[in-house]
Design an enzyme around this catalytic site. Structure first.
Site, PDB file in Angstrom:
ATOM      1  N   ASP A 444       0.833  -1.207   0.000  1.00  0.00           N
ATOM      2  CA  ASP A 444       0.000   0.000   0.000  1.00  0.00           C
ATOM      3  C   ASP A 444       0.868   1.258   0.000  1.00  0.00           C
ATOM      4  O   ASP A 444       2.076   1.210   0.273  1.00  0.00           O
ATOM      5  CB  ASP A 444      -0.913  -0.039   1.231  1.00  0.00           C
ATOM      6  CG  ASP A 444      -2.256   0.632   0.995  1.00  0.00           C
ATOM      7  OD1 ASP A 444      -2.347   1.479   0.092  1.00  0.00           O
ATOM      8  OD2 ASP A 444      -3.212   0.320   1.729  1.00  0.00           O
ATOM      9  N   ASP A 508     -11.015   1.930  -3.057  1.00  0.00           N
ATOM     10  CA  ASP A 508     -11.506   1.543  -1.735  1.00  0.00           C
ATOM     11  C   ASP A 508     -13.021   1.439  -1.726  1.00  0.00           C
ATOM     12  O   ASP A 508     -13.614   1.136  -0.692  1.00  0.00           O
ATOM     13  CB  ASP A 508     -11.050   2.566  -0.681  1.00  0.00           C
ATOM     14  CG  ASP A 508      -9.605   2.341  -0.284  1.00  0.00           C
ATOM     15  OD1 ASP A 508      -9.072   1.257  -0.583  1.00  0.00           O
ATOM     16  OD2 ASP A 508      -9.004   3.246   0.332  1.00  0.00           O
TER      17      ASP A 508
HETATM   18  C1  GLA Z   1      -5.814   1.806   2.216  1.00  0.00           C
HETATM   19  C2  GLA Z   1      -6.228   0.688   1.279  1.00  0.00           C
HETATM   20  C3  GLA Z   1      -7.287  -0.171   1.940  1.00  0.00           C
HETATM   21  C4  GLA Z   1      -6.779  -0.709   3.246  1.00  0.00           C
HETATM   22  C5  GLA Z   1      -6.315   0.420   4.121  1.00  0.00           C
HETATM   23  C6  GLA Z   1      -5.631  -0.095   5.366  1.00  0.00           C
HETATM   24  O1  GLA Z   1      -6.828   2.723   2.384  1.00  0.00           O
HETATM   25  O2  GLA Z   1      -6.651   1.214   0.064  1.00  0.00           O
HETATM   26  O3  GLA Z   1      -7.677  -1.216   1.082  1.00  0.00           O
HETATM   27  O4  GLA Z   1      -5.736  -1.620   3.011  1.00  0.00           O
HETATM   28  O5  GLA Z   1      -5.400   1.271   3.463  1.00  0.00           O
HETATM   29  O6  GLA Z   1      -5.219   0.932   6.186  1.00  0.00           O
END
Ligand code: GLA
Length: 705
Positions: A444, A508
C-alpha cells in the site's frame, strides 16, 4: 544513411523519415502495404509554406527539438545555466531489425546525445519507445523535460478520452471534443494519482466501441507526469508524455546519462474495443510479471475487522472463508507493533505481541492447514511520527529542511533515496518473507508526496526509481511472492508498477454499482483480471448502499474475485450463494483471465454490459447489470458483437440475481433459462431479449459454440 526506416506488425506500421539527418515520424498508425512507395508518401504529405510563414519546413522531429524552427512545446528542454537551450539533434548512427529501430542522435553544439529505441510488438501492435539522454559536455546539464514519447497526431482525430477521478471513484473516462488549443494534464502528487491516469486516447469523430480510428499513448511511470496534446501555430497536433521533473530535480553531470520511463502507443481502425484488446494483450504478454498459477479467490480482512485483530477471531474467519472456497487469506492493516488505528506504527514491521503473542506463525499455519495461501498488508514507504522508527530516525523522511513536514493520513514518506532507509526496508520485508510462509503482499501507499526533498533537492524521480528497485530486489529474493499495488485504492495503477506487481487494488469503494463504472474505465488500458474486485459488507462502507450479494458477485466475477467481509456472520442462504459464485469464478476463470474483454453498447441507458470472449471465439461470458430502470417498458434486446458470424452458438442465462422483480407476468423461454441457438451474425445484429431486471441486479449470459 537511409532516408527512411520502417517497422510493421500485423495491424500497424511505423515509418520514420530522415531528412538532412533530422528524424521524424512520417506515419504511425494503421498498417501500410509492404510495397508502399515511401518517397511518394513523403511527397504526398509535404506541407506548403504559408504566407508569412517560415521559409523552410519545420519538422516535428522525434524529440520535437526547436533547432529547425519547430515552435511547439519542445520534447527536450535542457540548458547549462540558461545557455544552449535550443537543441538540434541529428542522426549519427542507426540500426533497424524486424521489430526495432535504434537511433543515436547527437547535437554537437549543445554537447548532447539522445538514444532512442522504437520496438513494435508483433502480437499486440503496441509500439514501445525508450529514451536515454546523455550529457556529452564537460559542465553539468539541467534537464527540465524529456518526453518519453513524441507523436504527431493524425488530422482526423476529433475527440479525446482522458481517464482519472478521485478516491473511491477512480478511472472515470472523460470523452470530450479536441479543444481548439493545447490540452495538458499534469500530476504533481508524487504517485500515479487518483486524478490523472498517465495516458491519453484520441479518436476520430463519433468513434464507438466497434468503429472509428483510435490512437493513444501510455506512460509507464508511478511518479509525477505530464501528458500534453500540443496544438501548434500551424494547426498540427503533437502528443507528448513523460515524467514531470520538479525544478532542479534532474541535473546531469559531465558524461552522465538519464533514462526516462518508457512510453507506449497503439492504434486501431476498428474502434475502442479493439484498441483496448491490444493494450490488454501487451500488458499480459510484456508488462506483467509471471504468475505461478491461476488467480486465487481472496478473503481480505480490511472491511471485515479493520484494526481489531485477535488470533481466535481471525482463525474463525479463515475457517468460514475456507469452507466456502476461498483460496487466499489476506491479513490487511492492523497486525504490526502498536497499530491500533491509522495514527501510529507505520515503519515498525514486526507483529504486535499483544495481538499476536506468538507472532504470525499460528495464524499462518492455521490458514495453510485449511489449504489457503497467506497474504499480508504492508505500507513500506511510510512512517508515522508515532512509531519507534521515526523516534529513532526523524531525519529519514522526504522533506525540505526548515519547512515543517506535512502529514497525510497521519504519516510521512520515507526517503528511499537514502541507502540506510532502503536497506532498513529491504531487510524488514526480506525478514518477514523469509521467516513466514507468505505468498502474497498487498503493498500500500497512502499519501501524496509534499515537499519531497532529498538533501535539499527535489526527489520524486529518485524516490519512484527507489521504490521500483526495492520491489525488484525483493522479488528477486522471493520470486514466488505475488504483489498487489494499492495506493488508497487506485492511485498507483500504471505500466511502471505493473512491471513488478501482479494486481492492482483499483478503489476503496467496494460498492458494485460504482465498481461497474470503474471496471469500464480501468479496462481502457488494463486487462480486467489484474483488478481486485471484492464482495463487500452490506451496507457498503463507502456509499451505504445495500447491494445484493449476487449482484456484487456478478460484477466482481469480471475482475480478480474476492471477498472483504466478515464471512462468519453470513446466514445459510448467503453462505450457499457466495460459495456458488466462488465456484463459478473457478469454473470460468481460464476464460475470464485470458479472453478478449468487450464493453457492449446497450441500447438502454440503465444497462451496463461487459463480457469476455475467448480468443478462438468458442465461448463467451457476459454480465448485464441494470444500474437504473429502463426508459422502455420492455428493455431492447442486447446485441452481442464480437463472436464468429458464421458459427452457431448455444446461449443461456446462467445466473439471474433479482428475485424480487414483479414486472413481467409472462416471460419467454430464454429469459426462463432455456438455451437458444443462434449464429454469431444474428447475435451481433439482432441480439437477445433480456428480462426486465430490477435496478441493482444482473444476469450472466453464457455463450458456447
Ligand atoms: C488503504 C487501502 C485499503 C486498506 C487500508 C488499510 O486505504 O486502500 O484497502 O488496506 O489502506 O489501512
Amino acid at each position: 544513411m537511409p532516408d527512411h526506416l520502417r517497422l510493421d506488425s500485423p495491424g500497424s506500421t511505423l515509418v520514420i523519415a530522415i531528412d538532412d539527418g533530422t528524424p521524424s515520424i512520417l506515419h504511425w498508425g494503421e498498417v501500410l502495404d509492404p510495397d508502399e512507395d515511401i518517397p511518394s508518401l513523403r511527397a504526398a504529405q509535404a506541407r506548403p509554406v504559408p504566407h508569412a510563414g517560415l521559409e523552410q519546413p519545420s519538422p516535428i522531429s522525434l524529440m520535437a527539438d526547436a533547432g529547425r524552427g519547430y515552435r511547439g512545446h519542445p520534447g527536450l528542454a535542457v540548458h547549462r545555466g540558461g545557455q544552449d537551450f535550443v537543441t538540434d539533434l541529428r542522426v549519427e548512427t542507426l540500426s533497424c531489425t524486424d521489430d526495432a529501430i535504434t537511433l543515436n542522435l547527437v547535437d554537437a553544439q549543445a554537447c548532447l546525445a539522445v538514444s532512442l529505441i522504437y520496438r513494435l510488438d508483433h502480437r499486440s501492435d503496441v509500439l514501445e519507445i525508450g529514451t536515454i539522454v546523455t550529457n556529452t559536455g564537460n559542465t553539468s546539464l539541467q534537464l527540465d523535460w524529456c518526453a518519453s514519447l513524441v507523436l504527431p497526431v493524425p488530422a482526423q482525430m476529433a475527440e479525446l478520452v482522458a481517464s482519472g477521478g478521485r478516491w473511491c471513484r477512480e478511472f472515470v473516462l472523460e470523452r470530450t471534443p479536441l479543444p481548439a488549443r493545447s490540452w495538458l494534464a499534469e500530476n504533481r502528487t508524487g504517485r500515479t494519482s487518483h486524478q490523472n491516469v498517465p495516458a491519453l486516447t484520441l479518436g476520430s469523430a463519433g468513434f464507438s466501441e466497434t468503429s472509428g480510428l483510435i490512437f493513444g499513448a501510455v506512460l509507464a511511470w508511478s511518479g509525477n507526469h505530464r501528458i500534453l496534446l500540443d496544438r501548434l501555430a500551424d494547426d498540427r497536433r503533437v502528443l507528448q508524455c513523460g515524467s514531470l521533473f520538479l525544478p532542479g530535480e534532474v541535473i546531469l553531470a559531465a558524461g552522465a546519462s538519464h533514462k526516462v520511463p518508457p512510453a507506449y502507443a497503439t492504434c486501431s481502425g476498428a474502434g475502442l474495443g479493439t484498441y483496448s484488446a491490444k493494450w490488454h494483450r501487451f500488458v499480459r504478454d510484456r508488462v506483467l510479471p509471471t504468475l505461478h498459477g491461476p488467480r486465487k479467490v481472496h478473503l481480505n480482512t480490511w472491511e471485515a475487522i479493520y484494526f481489531d485483530h485477535d488470533v481466535p477471531t481471525l482463525q474463525r474467519l479463515a475457517d468460514a472463508a475456507a469452507a466456502i472456497g476461498v483460496e487466499r487469506f489476506v491479513l490487511d492493516d492492523g497486525w504490526f507493533l502498536n497499530r491500533s488505528d491509522d495514527h501510529r506504527a507505520l515503519g515498525d514491521w514486526t507483529a504486535d505481541p499483544t495481538k499476536y503473542p506468538d507472532g504470525l506463525t499460528p495464524l499462518i499455519d492455521h490458514v495453510r492447514a485449511l489449504g489457503m495461501e497467506f497474504g499480508l498488508w504492508v505500507e513500506p514507504e511510510m512512517v508515522n511520527p508515532d512509531s519507534d522508527l521515526f523516534r529513532a530516525h526523524p531525519d529519514w523522511i522526504l522533506n525540505v529542511p526548515g519547512r515543517p513536514p506535512i502529514t497525510g493520513r497521519h504519516q510521512y514518506v520515507l526517503d528511499l533515496g537514502r541507502p540506510e532507509v532502503f536497506t532498513y526496508l529491504f531487510d524488514a520485508l526480506d525478514q518477514l518473507l523469509t521467516a513466514n510462509a507468505i505468498g502474497y503482499l498487498k503493498w500500500d501507499m497512502n499519501r501524496d508526496l509534499t515537499a519531497p526533498g532529498h538533501d535539499g533537492v527535489a526527489s520524486v524521480d529518485q524516490q519512484t526509481r527507489a521504490v521500483y528497485h526495492l520491489i525488484d530486489k525483493l522479488r528477486a529474493r522471493h520470486p514466488y511472492v505475488e504483489i498487489e499495488s494499492c495506493a488508497s485504492g487506485g492511485a498507483r495503477a500504471d505500466f511502471g508498477i505493473l512491471a513488478r506487481t501482479h494486481r492492482v487494488w483499483p478503489s476503496d469503494c467496494n460498492d458494485a454499482l460504482e465498481r461497474i463504472a470503474i471496471l469500464r474505465g480501468f479496462g481502457l488500458y488494463l486487462p480486467p483480471e489484474i483488478m481486485g474486485a471484492h464482495i463487500g459488507p452490506r451496507p457498503a462502507h463507502t456509499t451505504g448502499r445495500r447491494l445484493d450479494f449476487g449482484f456484487q458477485a456478478a460484477v466482481a466475477l469480471f475482475g480478480h474475485f474476492g471477498l472483504e467481509l466478515d464471512v462468519t456472520k453470513l446466514d445459510d442462504v448467503e453462505r450457499e450463494m457466495l460459495g456458488r459464485w466462488i465456484a463459478r469464478y473457478k469454473q470460468h476463470r481460464a476464460l475470464l483471465h485470458a479472453g478478449v474483454s468487450v464493453r457492449l453498447e446497450a441500447d438502454d441507458t440503465g444497462l451496463i454490459a461487459n463480457g469476455v470472449i475467448a480468443h478462438d471465439r468458442e465461448e463467451a461470458l457476459i454480465c448485464c447489470a441494470r444500474v437504473s430502470t429502463s426508459p422502455a417498458i420492455i428493455a431492447p434486446p442486447l446485441r452481442l458483437p464480437g463472436l464468429d458470424p458464421a458459427r452457431r452458438y448455444a446461449v443461456r442465462i446462467i445466473e439471474r440475481t433479482d428475485h424480487h422483480s414483479r414486472q413481467m407476468r409472462k416471460t419467454t423461454s430464454f429469459i426462463d433459462g432455456e438455451i437458444i441457438r443462434l449464429s454469431g451474425a444474428a447475435l451481433a445484429a439482432a441480439g437477445v431479449q433480456l428480462p426486465n431486471l430490477a435496478p441493482e441486479s444482473a444476469v450472466l449470459i453464457h455463450v458456447m459454440s
